[in-house]
Design a protein around this motif. Structure first.
Motif, PDB file in Angstrom:
ATOM      1  N   ASP A 277     -46.633 -17.463  75.427  1.00 16.00           N
ATOM      2  CA  ASP A 277     -46.904 -16.141  75.987  1.00 16.00           C
ATOM      3  C   ASP A 277     -48.347 -15.746  75.680  1.00 16.00           C
ATOM      4  O   ASP A 277     -49.057 -16.409  74.925  1.00 16.00           O
ATOM      5  N   ILE A 278     -48.775 -14.647  76.262  1.00 17.58           N
ATOM      6  CA  ILE A 278     -50.169 -14.231  76.133  1.00 17.58           C
ATOM      7  C   ILE A 278     -50.517 -13.846  74.696  1.00 17.58           C
ATOM      8  O   ILE A 278     -51.658 -14.006  74.258  1.00 17.58           O
ATOM      9  N   GLY A 279     -49.527 -13.377  73.943  1.00 16.59           N
ATOM     10  CA  GLY A 279     -49.788 -13.024  72.549  1.00 16.59           C
ATOM     11  C   GLY A 279     -50.183 -14.232  71.725  1.00 16.59           C
ATOM     12  O   GLY A 279     -51.122 -14.178  70.920  1.00 16.59           O
ATOM     13  N   ALA A 280     -49.473 -15.337  71.930  1.00 15.27           N
ATOM     14  CA  ALA A 280     -49.806 -16.565  71.210  1.00 15.27           C
ATOM     15  C   ALA A 280     -51.180 -17.071  71.619  1.00 15.27           C
ATOM     16  O   ALA A 280     -51.973 -17.521  70.783  1.00 15.27           O
ATOM     17  N   ALA A 281     -51.472 -16.974  72.910  1.00 17.87           N
ATOM     18  CA  ALA A 281     -52.782 -17.412  73.393  1.00 17.87           C
ATOM     19  C   ALA A 281     -53.894 -16.559  72.792  1.00 17.87           C
ATOM     20  O   ALA A 281     -54.963 -17.064  72.424  1.00 17.87           O
ATOM     21  N   ARG A 282     -53.643 -15.278  72.670  1.00 18.26           N
ATOM     22  CA  ARG A 282     -54.635 -14.365  72.102  1.00 18.26           C
ATOM     23  C   ARG A 282     -54.929 -14.724  70.643  1.00 18.26           C
ATOM     24  O   ARG A 282     -56.085 -14.749  70.210  1.00 18.26           O
ATOM     25  N   ASP A 283     -53.872 -15.016  69.889  1.00 26.13           N
ATOM     26  CA  ASP A 283     -54.056 -15.372  68.479  1.00 26.13           C
ATOM     27  C   ASP A 283     -54.864 -16.656  68.331  1.00 26.13           C
ATOM     28  O   ASP A 283     -55.727 -16.767  67.453  1.00 26.13           O
ATOM     29  N   VAL A 284     -54.586 -17.629  69.186  1.00 26.41           N
ATOM     30  CA  VAL A 284     -55.312 -18.895  69.101  1.00 26.41           C
ATOM     31  C   VAL A 284     -56.768 -18.716  69.519  1.00 26.41           C
ATOM     32  O   VAL A 284     -57.677 -19.308  68.931  1.00 26.41           O
ATOM     33  N   MET A 285     -57.010 -17.874  70.522  1.00 24.51           N
ATOM     34  CA  MET A 285     -58.391 -17.616  70.927  1.00 24.51           C
ATOM     35  C   MET A 285     -59.181 -16.973  69.791  1.00 24.51           C
ATOM     36  O   MET A 285     -60.347 -17.301  69.557  1.00 24.51           O
ATOM     37  N   ARG A 286     -58.544 -16.061  69.086  1.00 32.89           N
ATOM     38  CA  ARG A 286     -59.207 -15.441  67.942  1.00 32.89           C
ATOM     39  C   ARG A 286     -59.540 -16.503  66.892  1.00 32.89           C
ATOM     40  O   ARG A 286     -60.613 -16.503  66.298  1.00 32.89           O
ATOM     41  N   ARG A 287     -58.606 -17.418  66.702  1.00 32.00           N
ATOM     42  CA  ARG A 287     -58.814 -18.504  65.736  1.00 32.00           C
ATOM     43  C   ARG A 287     -59.982 -19.391  66.166  1.00 32.00           C
ATOM     44  O   ARG A 287     -60.796 -19.816  65.337  1.00 32.00           O
ATOM     45  N   LEU A 288     -60.057 -19.667  67.451  1.00 29.86           N
ATOM     46  CA  LEU A 288     -61.157 -20.477  67.971  1.00 29.86           C
ATOM     47  C   LEU A 288     -62.501 -19.784  67.770  1.00 29.86           C
ATOM     48  O   LEU A 288     -63.502 -20.418  67.424  1.00 29.86           O
ATOM     49  N   LEU A 289     -62.516 -18.485  67.996  1.00 29.16           N
ATOM     50  CA  LEU A 289     -63.760 -17.736  67.840  1.00 29.16           C
ATOM     51  C   LEU A 289     -64.258 -17.747  66.397  1.00 29.16           C
ATOM     52  O   LEU A 289     -65.467 -17.686  66.147  1.00 29.16           O
ATOM     53  N   LEU A 290     -63.330 -17.850  65.449  1.00 35.00           N
ATOM     54  CA  LEU A 290     -63.699 -17.763  64.037  1.00 35.00           C
ATOM     55  C   LEU A 290     -63.982 -19.117  63.391  1.00 35.00           C
ATOM     56  O   LEU A 290     -64.605 -19.173  62.338  1.00 35.00           O
ATOM     57  N   THR A 291     -63.529 -20.196  64.007  1.00 39.24           N
ATOM     58  CA  THR A 291     -63.652 -21.496  63.344  1.00 39.24           C
ATOM     59  C   THR A 291     -65.111 -21.927  63.220  1.00 39.24           C
ATOM     60  O   THR A 291     -65.908 -21.738  64.144  1.00 39.24           O
ATOM     61  N   PRO A 292     -65.486 -22.524  62.087  1.00 43.07           N
ATOM     62  CA  PRO A 292     -66.872 -22.973  61.900  1.00 43.07           C
ATOM     63  C   PRO A 292     -67.117 -24.410  62.363  1.00 43.07           C
ATOM     64  O   PRO A 292     -68.241 -24.900  62.250  1.00 43.07           O
ATOM     65  N   VAL A 293     -66.106 -25.086  62.887  1.00 43.31           N
ATOM     66  CA  VAL A 293     -66.273 -26.511  63.194  1.00 43.31           C
ATOM     67  C   VAL A 293     -66.912 -26.767  64.552  1.00 43.31           C
ATOM     68  O   VAL A 293     -67.302 -27.896  64.845  1.00 43.31           O
ATOM     69  N   PHE A 294     -67.011 -25.738  65.395  1.00 45.27           N
ATOM     70  CA  PHE A 294     -67.620 -25.913  66.709  1.00 45.27           C
ATOM     71  C   PHE A 294     -68.819 -24.986  66.864  1.00 45.27           C
ATOM     72  O   PHE A 294     -68.823 -23.865  66.342  1.00 45.27           O
ATOM     73  N   ASP A 295     -69.809 -25.445  67.608  1.00 39.63           N
ATOM     74  CA  ASP A 295     -70.912 -24.554  67.953  1.00 39.63           C
ATOM     75  C   ASP A 295     -70.452 -23.614  69.064  1.00 39.63           C
ATOM     76  O   ASP A 295     -69.375 -23.782  69.646  1.00 39.63           O
ATOM     77  N   ASP A 296     -71.273 -22.624  69.361  1.00 32.90           N
ATOM     78  CA  ASP A 296     -70.874 -21.596  70.326  1.00 32.90           C
ATOM     79  C   ASP A 296     -70.578 -22.179  71.700  1.00 32.90           C
ATOM     80  O   ASP A 296     -69.630 -21.760  72.379  1.00 32.90           O
ATOM     81  N   LEU A 297     -71.377 -23.151  72.118  1.00 35.01           N
ATOM     82  CA  LEU A 297     -71.177 -23.735  73.444  1.00 35.01           C
ATOM     83  C   LEU A 297     -69.831 -24.447  73.527  1.00 35.01           C
ATOM     84  O   LEU A 297     -69.098 -24.319  74.520  1.00 35.01           O
ATOM     85  N   THR A 298     -69.494 -25.187  72.474  1.00 30.69           N
ATOM     86  CA  THR A 298     -68.212 -25.906  72.458  1.00 30.69           C
ATOM     87  C   THR A 298     -67.049 -24.924  72.405  1.00 30.69           C
ATOM     88  O   THR A 298     -66.033 -25.115  73.078  1.00 30.69           O
ATOM     89  N   LYS A 299     -67.205 -23.868  71.606  1.00 32.23           N
ATOM     90  CA  LYS A 299     -66.154 -22.850  71.549  1.00 32.23           C
ATOM     91  C   LYS A 299     -65.892 -22.263  72.928  1.00 32.23           C
ATOM     92  O   LYS A 299     -64.741 -22.108  73.351  1.00 32.23           O
ATOM     93  N   ARG A 300     -66.965 -21.936  73.619  1.00 32.65           N
ATOM     94  CA  ARG A 300     -66.805 -21.325  74.945  1.00 32.65           C
ATOM     95  C   ARG A 300     -66.138 -22.286  75.921  1.00 32.65           C
ATOM     96  O   ARG A 300     -65.366 -21.876  76.786  1.00 32.65           O
ATOM     97  N   SER A 301     -66.442 -23.570  75.774  1.00 27.65           N
ATOM     98  CA  SER A 301     -65.816 -24.560  76.649  1.00 27.65           C
ATOM     99  C   SER A 301     -64.307 -24.607  76.429  1.00 27.65           C
ATOM    100  O   SER A 301     -63.522 -24.634  77.383  1.00 27.65           O
TER     101      SER A 301
END
Length: 499
Positions: A277-301
């Motif tokens: 559901d969209i709630g789970a997707a929202r939580d994962v997107m937040r996690r992606l935004l915060l992770t330090p393992v990807f640069d901004d371009l990779t995160k956006r991809s």
């Protein structure tokens, strides 16, 4: 030119085969050694026996035995010619078990192959079995098996149930968690072949949920996801991010292959969110935004792939008011107080301490070789990520004591009693706040899949739930109010008493 090289190699392979068959030529195993012309032909069997008897190192003996097994049909009197080989193999294996355990496994497997192919041969050490070796070296299997050729490693793994009895399942999982590529891919087959796929799924589900799965396990699971659809959920992506973050500063890490798969497999994100559901997707997107393992371009991809499935989440990237900011989290006062205490400790103690550690490590100079500095910076990333997570959670949190819930239907703050339609077995769940889950006590967050499925249901209605044993249909038997959370009241009373 490439065609000529290929043709020459093909011709040379055929030529060597013909020279070996004639017996007049001695073809060395090393390219640097010359080919010898004999005055009299030597049979392949005699040549192999000479090769074995002249071997000075146990490893050379093992290579010779492999060739003997391959050409065992060329021995005219195998019992006479090869019985001494069996005795020598067993003697060498017994002498090398402690110092060269992997070699001992190889020799015992080779011995077993010879005995199977030539029934006239007899073992002089019937006690020296593969099963006994496994049992005696159980604690060292994780380091021994990767040294074996893949086919022999698989044979050892297949023997685990015979060697270890009931405890093989637990030991196999521990070995799978060692983050070895071959073990991570071979052990699941052993589970399945022995009828333990349910245990494998249970182990994997827990490792994914707890973010303890090693990168090689996650890599294998992503590649084999068609066989494990129940595990391909947003939790898998957060487990992948956790593994990448855990291995980020580990030079011996293998997680780069997992990272590459996540970026290159264009269908993986779609499969992960296929039933989310969209709630789970929202939580994962937040996690992606915060992770330090990807640069901004990779995160956006990566985030773009999620937004393609959930266009309403685009505001999280474009800077508009994110939808989750407008949604509150219903939490108990006690869990809210714990989060606030964690945030206070982070701000007032852990982050300042980390800042001082960075400054001290920087003073040592040469940051490129400064382990203390790298470790402190790594911890800084972890602390700042947690700070951001807590700030977002606290901003959304709405505390409650769960008093006066609506018991005409399943709601937050109620206890629901269910009956399995198939077995008539009854069980109860307490539906509480977002941070109040305690599976062992059957307390679940209203945000979980089970919580969401139950909310709004009334006695007599039926609901399908995904349990530890698969999908099952339950009928709601009764609903009652859960105990009130008295944490805030107790805190207020304590303040009054102190005042």
């Amino acid at each position: 030119m490439e065609t000529l090289v290929t043709e020459w190699k093909r011709w040379w392979t055929s030529a060597k085969k013909a020279m070996k068959a004639g017996g007049y030529y001695s073809i060395p195993t090393k390219k640097s050694e010359p080919i010898a012309l004999r005055s009299e032909p030597v049979s392949r069997a005699d040549e192999l026996l000479t090769f074995f008897n002249q071997a000075r190192q146990p490893k050379e003996q093992g290579a010779a035995v492999d060739q003997i097994i391959k050409f065992h049909g060329e021995f005219k009197d195998p019992q006479f010619q090869l019985q001494p080989i069996i005795e020598k193999i067993e003697s060498t294996a017994g002498q090398n078990q402690k110092l060269h355990s992997a070699l001992t496994f190889e020799l015992v497997l080779a011995r077993d192959d010879l005995l199977e192919r030539i029934p006239q041969l007899k073992s002089t050490r019937p006690d020296l079995t593969l099963e006994r070796l496994i049992a005696e070296e159980e604690s060292r299997l994780t380091t021994i098996l990767p040294k074996l050729p893949s086919a022999k490693e698989r044979r050892v793994l297949q023997a685990l149930p015979r060697a270890l009895g009931d405890r093989w399942v637990t030991r196999a999982w521990q070995m799978m968690m060692s983050n070895n590529q071959r073990l991570a891919s071979q052990i699941p087959r052993v589970f399945i072949e022995n009828g333990h796929q349910a245990e494998l799924v249970s182990f994997l589900e827990r490792a994914v949920r707890e973010h303890s799965a090693a990168s090689e396990i996650l890599l294998w699971l992503c590649r084999e996801r068609a066989s494990f659809p129940s595990l391909i959920t947003p939790d898998l992506l957060t487990a992948i991010l956790a593994a990448l973050e855990r291995d980020q500063h580990n030079e011996a890490s293998r997680s780069s292959r997992l990272r590459d798969l996540l970026l290159e497999d264009r269908e993986l994100i779609s499969d992960i969110f296929a039933k989310a559901d969209i709630g789970a997707a929202r939580d994962v997107m937040r996690r992606l935004l915060l992770t330090p393992v990807f640069d901004d371009l990779t995160k956006r991809s990566l985030i773009a792939r999620v937004i393609k499935l959930y266009p309403d989440l685009e505001s999280m990237v474009t800077g508009g008011q994110p939808e989750e900011k407008r949604e509150s989290l219903v939490v108990s006062w006690s869990s809210l107080d714990k989060r606030k205490a964690e945030y206070e400790e982070l701000i007032k103690k852990k982050i300042p301490e980390n800042t001082r550690e960075i400054a001290l490590a920087r003073s040592y100079g040469d940051l490129s070789e400064n382990f203390e500095f790298k470790a402190a910076k790594q911890m800084q990333a972890v602390l700042m990520r947690r700070k951001s997570e807590l700030e977002q959670m606290l901003h959304r949190a709405q505390g409650t004591d769960f008093s006066n819930p609506d018991t005409t239907q399943v709601s937050i703050g109620t206890i629901v009693r269910l009956r399995d339609v198939a077995s008539s077995k009854e069980e109860s769940y307490t539906i509480l706040g977002a941070w109040d889950g305690d599976p062992e006590r059957r307390i679940i967050s209203y945000q979980t899949a089970i919580g969401q499925a139950l909310l709004g249901k009334k006695p007599g209605e039926r609901v399908t739930l995904n349990t530890d044993y698969g999908m099952a249909i339950f009928e709601l038997v009764a609903i009652k109010a859960a105990p009130v959370d008295t944490a805030r009241q107790e805190a207020q009373e304590q303040e009054v008493a102190v005042g």
